[in-house]
Design an enzyme around this catalytic site. Sequence first.
Site, mmCIF file in Angstrom:
data_model
loop_
_atom_site.group_PDB
_atom_site.id
_atom_site.type_symbol
_atom_site.label_atom_id
_atom_site.label_comp_id
_atom_site.label_asym_id
_atom_site.label_seq_id
_atom_site.Cartn_x
_atom_site.Cartn_y
_atom_site.Cartn_z
ATOM 1 N N ARG A 173 -47.764 -14.476 -31.479
ATOM 2 C CA ARG A 173 -47.480 -14.926 -30.111
ATOM 3 C C ARG A 173 -46.026 -15.381 -30.030
ATOM 4 O O ARG A 173 -45.342 -15.181 -29.045
ATOM 5 C CB ARG A 173 -48.431 -16.064 -29.689
ATOM 6 C CG ARG A 173 -48.010 -16.691 -28.355
ATOM 7 C CD ARG A 173 -49.057 -17.600 -27.701
ATOM 8 N NE ARG A 173 -49.968 -18.247 -28.598
ATOM 9 C CZ ARG A 173 -49.654 -19.305 -29.378
ATOM 10 N NH1 ARG A 173 -48.455 -19.834 -29.337
ATOM 11 N NH2 ARG A 173 -50.557 -19.828 -30.177
ATOM 12 N N TYR A 215 -42.956 -8.616 -2.364
ATOM 13 C CA TYR A 215 -44.123 -7.999 -2.994
ATOM 14 C C TYR A 215 -45.334 -8.935 -2.787
ATOM 15 O O TYR A 215 -45.220 -10.142 -3.024
ATOM 16 C CB TYR A 215 -43.846 -7.791 -4.487
ATOM 17 C CG TYR A 215 -45.046 -7.297 -5.255
ATOM 18 C CD1 TYR A 215 -45.518 -5.997 -5.089
ATOM 19 C CD2 TYR A 215 -45.718 -8.123 -6.139
ATOM 20 C CE1 TYR A 215 -46.623 -5.542 -5.774
ATOM 21 C CE2 TYR A 215 -46.822 -7.675 -6.845
ATOM 22 C CZ TYR A 215 -47.274 -6.390 -6.654
ATOM 23 O OH TYR A 215 -48.368 -5.963 -7.344
ATOM 24 N N ASP A 222 -35.705 -9.892 -8.177
ATOM 25 C CA ASP A 222 -36.743 -8.969 -8.634
ATOM 26 C C ASP A 222 -36.148 -7.564 -8.492
ATOM 27 O O ASP A 222 -35.997 -7.040 -7.395
ATOM 28 C CB ASP A 222 -37.998 -9.138 -7.763
ATOM 29 C CG ASP A 222 -39.142 -8.225 -8.208
ATOM 30 O OD1 ASP A 222 -38.873 -7.186 -8.833
ATOM 31 O OD2 ASP A 222 -40.311 -8.548 -7.907
ATOM 32 N N LYS A 242 -43.328 -0.469 -13.713
ATOM 33 C CA LYS A 242 -42.876 0.555 -12.768
ATOM 34 C C LYS A 242 -41.821 1.475 -13.412
ATOM 35 O O LYS A 242 -42.140 2.226 -14.293
ATOM 36 C CB LYS A 242 -42.361 -0.109 -11.495
ATOM 37 C CG LYS A 242 -43.259 -1.265 -10.987
ATOM 38 C CD LYS A 242 -44.629 -0.830 -10.513
ATOM 39 C CE LYS A 242 -45.618 -1.971 -10.331
ATOM 40 N NZ LYS A 242 -45.183 -3.069 -9.464
HETATM 41 C C1 LIG Z 1 -45.597 -4.440 -9.194
HETATM 42 C C2 LIG Z 1 -44.604 -5.430 -8.786
HETATM 43 C C3 LIG Z 1 -44.639 -6.756 -9.256
HETATM 44 C C4 LIG Z 1 -45.769 -7.269 -10.135
HETATM 45 O O1 LIG Z 1 -45.725 -6.722 -11.419
HETATM 46 P P1 LIG Z 1 -47.040 -6.464 -12.330
HETATM 47 O O2 LIG Z 1 -46.457 -5.788 -13.534
HETATM 48 O O3 LIG Z 1 -47.972 -5.616 -11.524
HETATM 49 O O4 LIG Z 1 -47.610 -7.806 -12.627
HETATM 50 C C5 LIG Z 1 -43.642 -7.627 -8.866
HETATM 51 N N1 LIG Z 1 -42.646 -7.235 -8.051
HETATM 52 C C6 LIG Z 1 -42.572 -5.969 -7.570
HETATM 53 C C7 LIG Z 1 -41.452 -5.596 -6.670
HETATM 54 C C8 LIG Z 1 -43.542 -5.032 -7.914
HETATM 55 O O5 LIG Z 1 -43.478 -3.789 -7.416
#
Ligand SMILES: *Cc1c(COP(=O)(O)O)cnc(C)c1O
Length: 381
Positions: free
Chosen positions: A46, A98, A170, A195
């Site tokens: 961890r 988001y 983000d 993503k």
């Molecule tokens: C998918 C997404 C998240 C969340 O991420 P996860 O890996 O699904 O927890 C946060 N911000 C944006 C812009 C996203 O597209």
Amino acid sequence: MKFGTKCIHAGLEPDPGTGAVMTPIYQTSTYAQEEPGKHKGFEYARTQNPTRSALERNLAGLEGGESAIAFSSGLAAMDAVMRLLEPGDEVIATNDLYGGSYRQMVRVHGRYGIKSTFIDLADIDSLRKTITAKTKMIWIETPTNPMLKLVDIKAVTEVAKEKGILTCVDNTFASPYLQQPLSLGADIVLHSATKYLGGHSDVVMGAVITNNKEIAEQLYFLQNAVGAVPGPQDCFLMLRGIKTLHIRVERSCKNAKKIAKYLVGHPKVGKVYYPGLKDHPQHDLAKTQMKDFGAMVSFDFNGGTFETANKVLANTHLFTLAESLGGVESLIGHPASMTHASIPKEERFKVGLTDSLIRLSVGIEDVDDLIEDLEKAFRNI
Ligand SMILES: *Cc1c(COP(=O)(O)O)cnc(C)c1O
């Protein structure tokens, strides 16, 4: 080192133990100690794992940061960033955030005394007016989902710096190939690595990157103390995905541009939202802030209804109806019934999120096939 070289080499060396060129998957939860407290820098997985450390060095390189801290999902990464705050602190965030980030801010951290306010961060005057003595963080998402609006990262971070407020961007939708927020003044960059970074829709993961040593230390502390760490197999898949990040995003952007043009010229299509179009309200900002215009495209239909969208969604074959984005394969989604279903209709309509709005995550297939897929689906409406 240029970006494409970084994707393949940043922070990575052949394995010191064996010379393995590709980072091995250290599938272990613990490490042998010679005597109590005498070890090779690894005690428990961890806290430290060599596959994860290699990925973290690579991610830091991609964003031009000193430190990267990996988490088991994008939202786990966000949770760690939010825990940098204290009860009583306030966050100002982009208003079309988001959905999962909005939910976490309001329903999780809101319960522990952290208040979040949501505004249009494109409006710098409104930002200045919203800041209070308690504002400790500004949360930027750009481009936004699904309306693909931009926030001027430099303009916002300048205001934040004047007031000693942290900024977190983000960067999931752009990926570090298109946009590097640390170089524009941001303190923290966050990714849903699920993503574009992973890029193959086969891993859920998150990451935070920063140049601020104190913040990095706190985040490493939280990574270990809270424990939302990604496993070594997922770290390996992430490293493998990142090796082609530059090629994938470049090709996706090229395809998206052609699809946006096709949509603009289609008689049945209404508004097309894509930062690469000259009539996009922030096209000039997109040209300077981003290397290219991204691979997300949204559009609706003239006088379109839920039914119109449904007919299209049911009739594409290459575009798969699914949530998520950023993979090699193209996806199609319906924000009004999927990602944004919890937002009241009047609120949605105000920002242009109509019942017939469709969102595309354009992949790296041959673009002629993608256009033909849409063309066939449009014949049904
Ligand atoms: C998918 C997404 C998240 C969340 O991420 P996860 O890996 O699904 O927890 C946060 N911000 C944006 C812009 C996203 O597209």
